[in-house]
Motif scaffolding. Structure first.
Motif, PDB file in Angstrom:
ATOM      1  N   ASN A  47      60.435  48.153  28.421  1.00 19.76           N
ATOM      2  CA  ASN A  47      60.184  49.498  27.916  1.00 19.76           C
ATOM      3  C   ASN A  47      58.926  50.074  28.560  1.00 19.76           C
ATOM      4  OD1 ASN A  47      59.890  51.830  26.437  1.00 19.76           O
ATOM      5  ND2 ASN A  47      59.782  50.810  24.451  1.00 19.76           N
ATOM      6  N   GLU A  48      59.019  51.265  29.110  1.00 20.39           N
ATOM      7  CA  GLU A  48      57.857  51.877  29.762  1.00 20.39           C
ATOM      8  C   GLU A  48      56.782  52.274  28.751  1.00 20.39           C
ATOM      9  OE1 GLU A  48      59.034  55.060  32.292  1.00 20.39           O
ATOM     10  OE2 GLU A  48      60.388  53.807  33.452  1.00 20.39           O
ATOM     11  N   ASP A  49      57.169  52.552  27.523  1.00 19.38           N
ATOM     12  CA  ASP A  49      56.222  52.954  26.481  1.00 19.38           C
ATOM     13  C   ASP A  49      55.870  51.795  25.560  1.00 19.38           C
ATOM     14  OD1 ASP A  49      56.278  55.549  27.437  1.00 19.38           O
ATOM     15  OD2 ASP A  49      57.951  56.119  26.140  1.00 19.38           O
ATOM     16  N   TRP A  50      55.917  50.576  26.084  1.00 18.77           N
ATOM     17  CA  TRP A  50      55.667  49.417  25.247  1.00 18.77           C
ATOM     18  C   TRP A  50      54.254  49.427  24.692  1.00 18.77           C
ATOM     19  CZ3 TRP A  50      52.034  45.582  25.786  1.00 18.77           C
ATOM     20  CH2 TRP A  50      51.357  45.521  27.009  1.00 18.77           C
ATOM     21  N   TRP A  51      53.291  50.015  25.373  1.00 15.70           N
ATOM     22  CA  TRP A  51      51.909  50.011  24.889  1.00 15.70           C
ATOM     23  C   TRP A  51      51.796  50.780  23.576  1.00 15.70           C
ATOM     24  CZ3 TRP A  51      47.842  47.179  25.704  1.00 15.70           C
ATOM     25  CH2 TRP A  51      46.601  47.612  25.249  1.00 15.70           C
ATOM     26  N   TYR A  52      52.469  51.919  23.489  1.00 15.64           N
ATOM     27  CA  TYR A  52      52.405  52.729  22.278  1.00 15.64           C
ATOM     28  C   TYR A  52      53.160  52.059  21.127  1.00 15.64           C
ATOM     29  CZ  TYR A  52      50.642  56.175  25.515  1.00 15.64           C
ATOM     30  OH  TYR A  52      49.893  56.814  26.467  1.00 15.64           O
ATOM     31  N   VAL A  53      54.230  51.366  21.449  1.00 12.70           N
ATOM     32  CA  VAL A  53      54.962  50.620  20.429  1.00 12.70           C
ATOM     33  C   VAL A  53      54.085  49.489  19.894  1.00 12.70           C
ATOM     34  CG1 VAL A  53      56.988  49.176  20.004  1.00 12.70           C
ATOM     35  CG2 VAL A  53      57.198  51.215  21.407  1.00 12.70           C
ATOM     36  N   ARG A  54      53.361  48.828  20.782  1.00 10.21           N
ATOM     37  CA  ARG A  54      52.461  47.752  20.347  1.00 10.21           C
ATOM     38  C   ARG A  54      51.312  48.309  19.509  1.00 10.21           C
ATOM     39  NH1 ARG A  54      51.688  42.305  21.767  1.00 10.21           N
ATOM     40  NH2 ARG A  54      53.932  42.490  22.004  1.00 10.21           N
ATOM     41  N   LEU A  55      50.770  49.467  19.899  1.00 13.86           N
ATOM     42  CA  LEU A  55      49.709  50.088  19.101  1.00 13.86           C
ATOM     43  C   LEU A  55      50.206  50.407  17.695  1.00 13.86           C
ATOM     44  CD1 LEU A  55      48.083  52.596  21.645  1.00 13.86           C
ATOM     45  CD2 LEU A  55      47.128  50.444  20.831  1.00 13.86           C
ATOM     46  N   ALA A  56      51.418  50.949  17.596  1.00  7.05           N
ATOM     47  CA  ALA A  56      51.981  51.280  16.286  1.00  7.05           C
ATOM     48  C   ALA A  56      52.225  50.019  15.462  1.00  7.05           C
ATOM     49  CB  ALA A  56      53.276  52.069  16.461  1.00  7.05           C
ATOM     50  N   ALA A  57      52.708  48.969  16.099  1.00  5.69           N
ATOM     51  CA  ALA A  57      52.951  47.715  15.393  1.00  5.69           C
ATOM     52  C   ALA A  57      51.642  47.095  14.920  1.00  5.69           C
ATOM     53  CB  ALA A  57      53.702  46.743  16.300  1.00  5.69           C
ATOM     54  N   ILE A  58      50.601  47.209  15.732  1.00  8.94           N
ATOM     55  CA  ILE A  58      49.292  46.684  15.339  1.00  8.94           C
ATOM     56  C   ILE A  58      48.732  47.486  14.171  1.00  8.94           C
ATOM     57  CG2 ILE A  58      46.883  46.555  16.105  1.00  8.94           C
ATOM     58  CD1 ILE A  58      47.916  45.412  18.735  1.00  8.94           C
ATOM     59  N   MET A  59      48.913  48.808  14.204  1.00  6.49           N
ATOM     60  CA  MET A  59      48.449  49.621  13.070  1.00  6.49           C
ATOM     61  C   MET A  59      49.151  49.198  11.786  1.00  6.49           C
ATOM     62  SD  MET A  59      47.986  53.521  14.376  1.00  6.49           S
ATOM     63  CE  MET A  59      47.678  54.090  12.732  1.00  6.49           C
ATOM     64  N   ARG A  60      50.443  48.950  11.865  1.00  5.38           N
ATOM     65  CA  ARG A  60      51.187  48.522  10.678  1.00  5.38           C
ATOM     66  C   ARG A  60      50.710  47.158  10.196  1.00  5.38           C
ATOM     67  NH1 ARG A  60      55.396  45.308   9.689  1.00  5.38           N
ATOM     68  NH2 ARG A  60      56.586  45.756   7.805  1.00  5.38           N
ATOM     69  N   LYS A  61      50.471  46.228  11.114  1.00  4.27           N
ATOM     70  CA  LYS A  61      49.974  44.897  10.732  1.00  4.27           C
ATOM     71  C   LYS A  61      48.596  44.981  10.078  1.00  4.27           C
ATOM     72  CE  LYS A  61      52.977  41.935  12.768  1.00  4.27           C
ATOM     73  NZ  LYS A  61      53.741  40.967  12.051  1.00  4.27           N
ATOM     74  N   VAL A  62      47.720  45.820  10.621  1.00  2.00           N
ATOM     75  CA  VAL A  62      46.385  45.977  10.052  1.00  2.00           C
ATOM     76  C   VAL A  62      46.487  46.600   8.665  1.00  2.00           C
ATOM     77  CG1 VAL A  62      44.188  47.165  10.318  1.00  2.00           C
ATOM     78  CG2 VAL A  62      45.217  46.047  12.279  1.00  2.00           C
TER      79      VAL A  62
END
Length: 151
Positions: A47-62
């Motif tokens: 996925n080319e936008d994997w960085w933003y998906v990871r940022l969103a997943a990290i926000m949810r985990k936090v």
């Protein structure tokens, strides 16, 4: 009141990732196109936008597990490593990805640092996640009336 706990995680993360693209200061590092997300992976993300998906997943985990640091986040995004004929073992994900993502979210004002404990969600970040969860649940409630109790 609708919170992150009420919305399906995959839909919430995709929706928040789209919103994070518009926030200044949240850009993938120059190495993001070539890096693997951990030693348990063979290739870099497709996925080319994997960085933003990871940022969103990290926000949810936090939001759910905070206060949390980069070491625990890298363990959360880890997985089983193929060791050949030996049994698989759990390994951590990339610490650099977790650290850079936390730093970017902190600089954007979506997370707050607690000294010696880790990061927690800031009021601005909580507002972003809760409002997105509310929109998702209200859209889902149109097709499923049982979900209207969460709206």
């Amino acid at each position: 009141m609708t919170t992150v706990y009420d919305a399906p995680p995959n839909v919430l993360i995709e929706s928040v990732a789209e919103q994070l693209k518009g926030i200044k200061g949240l850009e993938p590092p120059e190495w993001a196109g070539y890096v693997k997300t951990g030693i348990h992976r063979e290739k870099s993300p497709v996925n080319e936008d994997w960085w933003y998906v990871r940022l969103a997943a990290i926000m949810r985990k936090v939001y759910i597990h905070g206060p949390i640091g980069s070491s625990r986040l890298s363990a959360e995004f880890g997985g089983p490593r193929d060791r050949g004929s030996k049994p698989n073992r759990a390994v951590r994900g990339s610490g650099s990805v977790a650290r850079k993502a936390l730093q970017q979210l902190d600089n954007a004002g979506l997370l707050t640092t607690i000294r010696y404990k880790g990061r927690i969600i800031s009021p601005q970040g909580q507002k972003l996640l809760d409002n997105t969860a509310y929109k998702i649940v209200t859209e889902m409630a149109k097709t499923n009336p049982e979900l209207s109790k969460y709206c």
